[in-house]
Structures are given as structure tokens and as C-alpha cells.
Design a protein around this motif. Sequence first.
Motif, short mmCIF file in Angstrom:
data_model
loop_
_atom_site.label_atom_id
_atom_site.label_comp_id
_atom_site.label_asym_id
_atom_site.label_seq_id
_atom_site.Cartn_x
_atom_site.Cartn_y
_atom_site.Cartn_z
N VAL A 267 -29.91 25.23 50.79
CA VAL A 267 -29.26 25.80 49.60
C VAL A 267 -29.81 27.19 49.29
O VAL A 267 -29.05 28.12 48.99
CB VAL A 267 -29.45 24.87 48.37
N ASP A 268 -31.12 27.37 49.37
CA ASP A 268 -31.73 28.66 49.05
C ASP A 268 -31.22 29.75 49.99
O ASP A 268 -30.88 30.87 49.54
CB ASP A 268 -33.25 28.58 49.14
N ASN A 269 -31.15 29.45 51.29
CA ASN A 269 -30.67 30.45 52.23
C ASN A 269 -29.18 30.72 52.09
O ASN A 269 -28.74 31.86 52.25
CB ASN A 269 -30.99 30.01 53.67
N VAL A 270 -28.41 29.68 51.78
CA VAL A 270 -26.98 29.87 51.55
C VAL A 270 -26.75 30.80 50.38
O VAL A 270 -25.98 31.78 50.45
CB VAL A 270 -26.28 28.51 51.31
N GLU A 271 -27.44 30.54 49.28
CA GLU A 271 -27.26 31.36 48.08
C GLU A 271 -27.74 32.78 48.30
O GLU A 271 -27.10 33.75 47.88
CB GLU A 271 -27.99 30.72 46.90
N PHE A 272 -28.86 32.94 49.00
CA PHE A 272 -29.40 34.27 49.25
C PHE A 272 -28.50 35.06 50.19
O PHE A 272 -28.13 36.21 49.92
CB PHE A 272 -30.81 34.17 49.83
N GLY A 273 -28.13 34.45 51.32
CA GLY A 273 -27.32 35.15 52.31
C GLY A 273 -25.95 35.54 51.80
O GLY A 273 -25.53 36.70 51.95
N PHE A 274 -25.26 34.59 51.19
CA PHE A 274 -23.94 34.92 50.68
C PHE A 274 -24.01 35.83 49.46
O PHE A 274 -23.09 36.62 49.21
CB PHE A 274 -23.15 33.65 50.37
N GLY A 275 -25.12 35.74 48.72
CA GLY A 275 -25.31 36.68 47.61
C GLY A 275 -25.35 38.12 48.11
O GLY A 275 -24.78 39.02 47.48
N LEU A 276 -26.02 38.34 49.25
CA LEU A 276 -26.05 39.68 49.84
C LEU A 276 -24.65 40.16 50.20
O LEU A 276 -24.26 41.30 49.93
CB LEU A 276 -26.92 39.67 51.10
N ILE A 277 -23.88 39.27 50.83
CA ILE A 277 -22.53 39.63 51.28
C ILE A 277 -21.62 39.90 50.10
O ILE A 277 -20.89 40.91 50.06
CB ILE A 277 -21.96 38.51 52.16
N PHE A 278 -21.65 39.02 49.11
CA PHE A 278 -20.76 39.18 47.96
C PHE A 278 -21.09 40.45 47.17
O PHE A 278 -20.18 41.18 46.74
CB PHE A 278 -20.85 37.95 47.05
N SER A 279 -22.37 40.72 46.99
CA SER A 279 -22.77 41.93 46.26
C SER A 279 -22.33 43.18 47.01
O SER A 279 -21.85 44.15 46.41
CB SER A 279 -24.29 41.95 46.05
N TRP A 280 -22.49 43.17 48.33
CA TRP A 280 -22.10 44.32 49.15
C TRP A 280 -20.61 44.58 49.04
O TRP A 280 -20.19 45.72 48.85
CB TRP A 280 -22.51 44.07 50.60
N LEU A 281 -19.80 43.54 49.15
CA LEU A 281 -18.35 43.70 49.05
C LEU A 281 -17.94 44.25 47.68
O LEU A 281 -17.13 45.18 47.58
CB LEU A 281 -17.65 42.36 49.30
N LYS A 282 -18.51 43.69 46.64
CA LYS A 282 -18.16 44.16 45.29
C LYS A 282 -18.59 45.60 45.08
O LYS A 282 -17.83 46.42 44.53
CB LYS A 282 -18.80 43.24 44.24
N ASN A 283 -19.79 45.94 45.50
CA ASN A 283 -20.30 47.31 45.32
C ASN A 283 -19.45 48.33 46.10
O ASN A 283 -19.11 49.38 45.58
CB ASN A 283 -21.76 47.40 45.75
N ARG A 284 -19.12 48.00 47.36
CA ARG A 284 -18.33 48.95 48.15
C ARG A 284 -16.91 49.05 47.63
O ARG A 284 -16.32 50.14 47.67
CB ARG A 284 -18.31 48.52 49.63
N ALA A 285 -16.36 47.97 47.13
CA ALA A 285 -15.01 48.04 46.55
C ALA A 285 -14.99 48.91 45.31
O ALA A 285 -14.06 49.70 45.10
CB ALA A 285 -14.53 46.62 46.22
N GLN A 286 -16.03 48.81 44.50
CA GLN A 286 -16.09 49.61 43.28
C GLN A 286 -16.33 51.09 43.59
O GLN A 286 -15.83 51.98 42.88
CB GLN A 286 -17.18 49.06 42.36
N LEU A 287 -17.06 51.36 44.69
CA LEU A 287 -17.27 52.75 45.10
C LEU A 287 -15.96 53.42 45.52
O LEU A 287 -15.81 54.65 45.43
CB LEU A 287 -18.28 52.83 46.25
N GLU A 288 -15.02 52.61 46.02
CA GLU A 288 -13.74 53.14 46.51
C GLU A 288 -12.78 53.47 45.38
O GLU A 288 -11.76 54.11 45.61
CB GLU A 288 -13.09 52.13 47.46
#
Length: 289
Positions: A267-288
Motif C-alpha cells: 500500500v505504501d509503495n502504491v500510494e507513493f508511486g502513483f502519487g508521483l505520477i498523479f502530481s506530475w500529470l496535474k502540474n504539467r497540465a496546469q503549466l500548459e
Amino acid sequence: MNNNNNMKIFTQTWKPNSPSTHLLGLVAMIHGYASESSWIFQLTAVAIAKLGFHVCALDLPGHGFSDGPRGYITDINPLVTDCIQYFNTARLNFQEEHPDLPAFLYGESLGGAIAILVALKQKKEWRGLVLNGPMCSVSAKFKPMWPLEKFLPAAALVAPRWRVVLTKSLVEKSFKEEWKRELFRRSPRAGKSEHPPARTSLEMLRICKEIGRRSRELELPLLVVHGREDSVCDWEAAEKVVEMAGSKDKTLKVVDGMWHQMIGDTVDNVEFGFGLIFSWLKNRAQLER
């Protein structure tokens, strides 16, 4: 859809379920070997849609609901073409209504390798590439033991569909938690792809060499998340791809203790790993915007 070989290719989409959700962009997803766009993989698609993205995915030929011999890949190029054909349609339809919103590519394992090849063919079409445990090189822990590896080209020529333990079990090496391993196997469309056929194994090795040779051509924003204990795909090869990529915006995150399938981990690795991916997608979308 029907591809260029008149094979039926299963496709599907997910959208934010709340009208009040702020739409951020489109994410086109490619699953890994022996997987499909439904079953476990779609949990990631649903989670990304809940962030505010329109998500689309297909079942690769020989996988899921798509036509083709189960898990048998002799040439990766037709699969790349199928992805481009479907994603072009999905992206154009999406951008007719939302011309200012970005489109991203996402790939896991073999799907990560295919996503790289799609991005190399469509350098101006995508605003970012997310790779989850990408197949940049097959781990030495997963390759067939010597001398079987040396005989692989001959086996692929003489008996291309031979599955006699040329590699370790893909499922056993991918999912850390046993109950998730069994859940994956319970898919009614899972088939018998834990051991790739000889010809498919040979093509996987060829794909890795091509990616290593062409990684300098990658110029779009890039995120790679990889498990350090991945015994299917080599994280150090992914590190080299990131280092060599021509992207100005590139990030590699190697997660200690994580195996090949992030969603199959603790659970810890799932939340950490996907948290990285989700944050990256949201941040790059907002930059656009």
C-alpha cells in the motif's frame, strides 16, 4: 476499431464523473505484456480520470478483447501503428472540444516501450510522457538462463511459439502481494502469457536495443517511475534512457523495495508511486494552461 490488418482492436475511454471537475487534458494509456486495458490496469485509468483527465486506452493485438494470437508478438511496429491510429482519433475528437488542453502518453512495462516508440514517431503531438516500470531492458533476473538465452534466436526461428520456460514467470516476478497476483490471474482474458513465446522474447530484446539507441531523440517532458527491486525490467537501463534523453524537463524516481508492477506492490509503495505520477500529470497540465 479495425486496424490496418482488419483486426478488431478493443478501445475504451474514461471521463471525470463529476460535472464540476475541472478538465485538465487527455491521457492516452498503453498496458503491458499479458495485461489489458480492463481488469487491474483500468484502476489506474479510473484514478487518472478522477484527477480531471479524459483517459483513453486500447487492448493491444493478442491481448484482452482484441483479435490476435494470445501474447504473440513478432514485430512491434504494427502495435505502434495501432496505438497511433487510435490515439490520433481520440486526441482529435478531444481537441475539437478542448483545443487548449494538453495530451499526454502513459505506458507500463512493454506499454512503456511502445509509448516511447509512439513519442519518437509523433514528436510534436504529445506534451509529456509518463513511463511506469518501462521495458528499456529486460532484467538479467528475468532472462532465460544460459545457454537457453544463446539459443533464443534459433528457437524463435524453428519454434517461434514455444513457451517452454524461456523466461521466468512474468506474474510471479511482477506482483509483490500474492492476492494481487492471483487477482491478475483470475482475469477471464489472461490466457497463458506468463512465459512469452520464443519469437516474442526475441522481439522484446530487439525493442530494448532500439530504445537504447534512439533515447537521445526523446525531447518531450518525461517522467519515469521504476521499482528498484524490479526483476522484470532493469531500472538502470531506464536511468540511462532518462540521462540520454534530449528532454529539458525529465525526472526519474526509483522507489526502494518496489517490484515491477507498481499496483501490485504494498500500500505504501502504491500510494507513493502513483502519487508521483498523479502530481506530475496535474502540474504539467496546469503549466500548459
